[in-house]
Design an enzyme around this catalytic site. Structure first.
Site, mmCIF file in Angstrom:
data_model
loop_
_atom_site.group_PDB
_atom_site.id
_atom_site.type_symbol
_atom_site.label_atom_id
_atom_site.label_comp_id
_atom_site.label_asym_id
_atom_site.label_seq_id
_atom_site.Cartn_x
_atom_site.Cartn_y
_atom_site.Cartn_z
ATOM 1 N N ILE A 16 -0.311 -2.184 -4.021
ATOM 2 C CA ILE A 16 0.363 -0.930 -3.627
ATOM 3 C C ILE A 16 0.444 -0.909 -2.218
ATOM 4 C CG2 ILE A 16 -0.737 0.520 -5.645
ATOM 5 C CD1 ILE A 16 -3.080 1.246 -3.782
ATOM 6 N N GLY A 17 0.028 -1.845 -1.396
ATOM 7 C CA GLY A 17 0.249 -2.042 -0.004
ATOM 8 C C GLY A 17 -0.416 -3.211 0.651
ATOM 9 N N GLY A 19 -0.981 -5.174 4.867
ATOM 10 C CA GLY A 19 -0.790 -5.387 6.243
ATOM 11 C C GLY A 19 -0.901 -6.631 6.706
ATOM 12 N N LYS A 39 -9.235 -3.238 -0.978
ATOM 13 C CA LYS A 39 -8.384 -4.277 0.178
ATOM 14 C C LYS A 39 -8.948 -5.787 0.166
ATOM 15 C CE LYS A 39 -7.307 -2.341 3.980
ATOM 16 N NZ LYS A 39 -7.428 -1.755 5.240
ATOM 17 N N ASP A 133 -5.778 2.429 15.985
ATOM 18 C CA ASP A 133 -4.549 2.270 15.371
ATOM 19 C C ASP A 133 -4.051 3.403 14.665
ATOM 20 O OD1 ASP A 133 -2.221 0.656 14.735
ATOM 21 O OD2 ASP A 133 -2.982 0.015 12.931
#
Length: 600
Positions: A16-17, A19, A39, A133
């Protein structure tokens, strides 16, 4: 990695994502039967000690935080060379996706989102954590409109040497601060700068700096002054514009000095959008003053003039004395006239306008005070604040002290700081969930829980029947929620009926009426008979549904087809209503009348 199970518990469902450091998967916690976000550190970094260390820093940073606007962390682990973090799964969009979908947001919505983000930043800073961030990509928006800050992957505990190394500056170039671009000292004000850029984008739909390369954008953060948001949105209130401009000042000392101070102004602007309350920080360094240069010609001229100065000194003293007298007389006249005018105007005002005094409103109910003050011509400005000690609507502070005298129209406003009550949290919907999952959901909502068990025929054992307070109720953060858990259907106790002397069918009927069943029938092979014994015995206690063993005596065969009367009937002829028949010789001989009979 979809389909893989981590820690014998977490099933990875879909990506779903992701980085630069990790990939995020929607996953299923098979133990608690709920969705989570996991993650996973990218494989190319799993052997790099520095990246693994930074990855673990994220887990440690977030684990120390507990706030409704920070994504919760549930678990940390590794399996082989796979390092992972288990986090709260947020079903919604990132703030970046929300902005792209909706365009520029209404300023009030943007301020409310900013308050939530700033509250999360404030909580992190109080725990000595700088996020480093802050950007819309790292803000998750739930379907209920709650903002949650995530991705503390580059967060770091604040120390006296919190400096980003040149050449390895971390952060997203469109949102990071000038000190991050320079590789300088980073502190909590760096996060507030990034939040200011996020606010800029929310209200205008664009970032203040853009360029062909990351370096070009970074240089603009350091060197260029951004256009004010009102240039792109003239309808934007001045107060919102002022907050954003203050947050994105180049110098750290000119920005908000804490998230708490920024939250105060964000709350104020909701009631005073016209602004005027945003203070400007002053730099601590004083500007250098240039003094005139003394040269030889100056010195020579002063020497030549010194001789003539003595000749005129006496005349100058007399002239100076006269001038001073004139000035004193003039000033005195002006003061006398001003005082006279002041008292004249005061008398006129007293004749036309009633005078009031500010009271002490602290601790009073706001609604009553507001009505009283507005009836006397005083405008009230509301500033609402969370407060753990006072109920909602109680006045905490006032801008004018008790005893201040005013007349109708003299003061334009009186600021009252009012309690919003303690920070509240909604009781999550855990009805129908397994007990441990329900407890975890309650904890995630920043509430505590206790378990109460009760029988329930409709809900399986160990699953939630209801909560108290009920789902959706707002309660104070930290309050206890009672979780009522099912123990299953309650089994009732019944008395065993007396079956002795009954047929098998009769016994079965009696047991059924008592919600019991026949167990064994002994002795084996007997199909019809009369009950002569039972286990358990009659009138003992059993639980509904239990069985009873019966012992049968076989029934004798029924009577033959002969018409002869039974032994009992033959011996008792009176019972049949008949006379003796005399068929037996013995009967004849026993009759006394027979011996006297004469036969002709």
């Amino acid at each position: 990695m979809e389909g893989q199970i981590l820690g014998n518990r977490y099933l990875l469902l879909e990506k779903i994502g992701g980085g630069g450091m990790a990939v995020v998967y929607k996953s299923k916690d098979t133990l608690l039967n709920r969705f989570v976000a996991i993650k996973v550190l990218r494989s190319e970094f799993s052997t790099d000690e520095e990246f693994v260390k930074r990855f673990n820093v994220e887990a440690q940073s977030v684990a120390s935080l507990s706030h409704p606007n920070v994504v919760s962390i549930y678990d940390v682990g590794f399996q082989g060379d796979v390092h992972y973090i288990v986090m709260e799964y947020v079903d919604g969009l990132t703030l970046k996706e929300y902005i792209n979908k909706s365009g520029a947001l209404d300023w009030q919505e943007a301020i409310k989102i900013s308050i939530q983000i700033c509250s999360a930043i404030e909580h992190a800073h109080k725990n000595n954590i700088v996020h480093r961030d802050i950007k819309p990509h790292n803000i998750l928006m739930t379907k209920e409109g709650i903002a949650k800050v995530t991705d503390f992957g580059i967060a770091r505990a604040v120390t006296s040497s919190t400096i980003t190394m040149v050449g390895s500056t971390i952060g997203s170039v469109h949102y990071f601060s000038p000190e991050q671009a320079r590789g300088g000292f980073i502190d909590d004000k760096s996060d507030l700068y990034s939040l200011g850029i996020v606010m800029y984008e929310m209200v205008t739909g664009r970032v203040p700096f853009d360029g062909d390369s990351p370096v070009a954008v970074a240089l603009k953060h350091i060197q260029e002054t951004p256009a004010e948001p009102r240039k792109f949105l003239p309808s934007l209130p001045y107060g919102v514009n002022e907050i954003i401009i203050k947050a994105i000042q180049k110098e750290q000392g000119l920005r908000y000095q804490s998230a708490t101070a920024m939250i105060v102004d964000l709350n104020k602007v909701l009631v005073r959008p016209q602004g005027g309350f945003v203070g400007q920080e002053t730099a601590s360094n004083q500007s250098t003053i240039r003094m005139p240069t003394l040269n030889n010609s100056n010195i020579s001229n002063q020497a030549r003039n010194s001789s003539s100065a003595g000749k005129h000194s006496e005349a100058q003293k007399i002239k100076k004395k006269n001038t001073t007298a004139y000035w004193l007389a003039g000033i005195t006249s002006v003061l006398v006239i001003a005082i006279a005018l002041f008292f004249t105007i005061s008398l006129l005002m007293k004749g036309n306008t009633e005078t009031y005094q500010i009271g002490n409103y602290k601790g009073q109910e706001y609604s009553a005070v507001k009505a009283e003050l507005e009836s006397k011509g005083l405008k009230v400005i509301e500033i609402w604040q969370d407060n753990e000690d006072y109920d909602k609507g109680i006045i905490l502070e006032q801008s004018l002290p008790e005893g201040t005298t005013y007349r109708d129209g003299k003061y334009t406003n009186l600021e009252l700081t009012i309690s919003k009550g303690p920070q509240m949290s909604k009781v999550p919907d855990v009805v129908g969930k397994e007990k441990r999952e329900a407890q975890n959901d309650i904890k995630t909502a920043n509430l505590t829980s206790s378990i109460a068990e009760e029988y329930n025929e409709d809900v399986s054992a160990d699953y939630v029947i209801r909560t108290e307070p009920a789902t959706g109720n707002e309660v104070k953060v930290g309050s206890e929620v009672v979780i009522y858990v099912s123990k299953g259907a309650q089994l009732k106790t019944v008395k065993v009926p007396n079956l002795v002397g009954k047929t098998e069918a009769e016994a079965e009927k009696l047991l059924s009426d008592s919600k019991l069943v026949i167990g064994k029938i002994l002795p084996a092979g007997v199909t019809k008979g009369i009950v002569n014994k039972q286990l358990p015995a009659a009138f003992e206690d059993l639980t509904e549904g239990d069985s009873v063993t019966i012992f049968l005596t076989p029934q004798e065969e029924g009577p033959s087809t002969s018409t002869a009367p039974s032994t009992d009937t033959a011996n008792n002829p009176q019972e049949t209503g008949q006379k003796p028949t005399g068929d037996s010789a013995s009967d004849t001989k026993s009759s006394p009348g027979k011996e006297e009979e004469v036969i002709p």
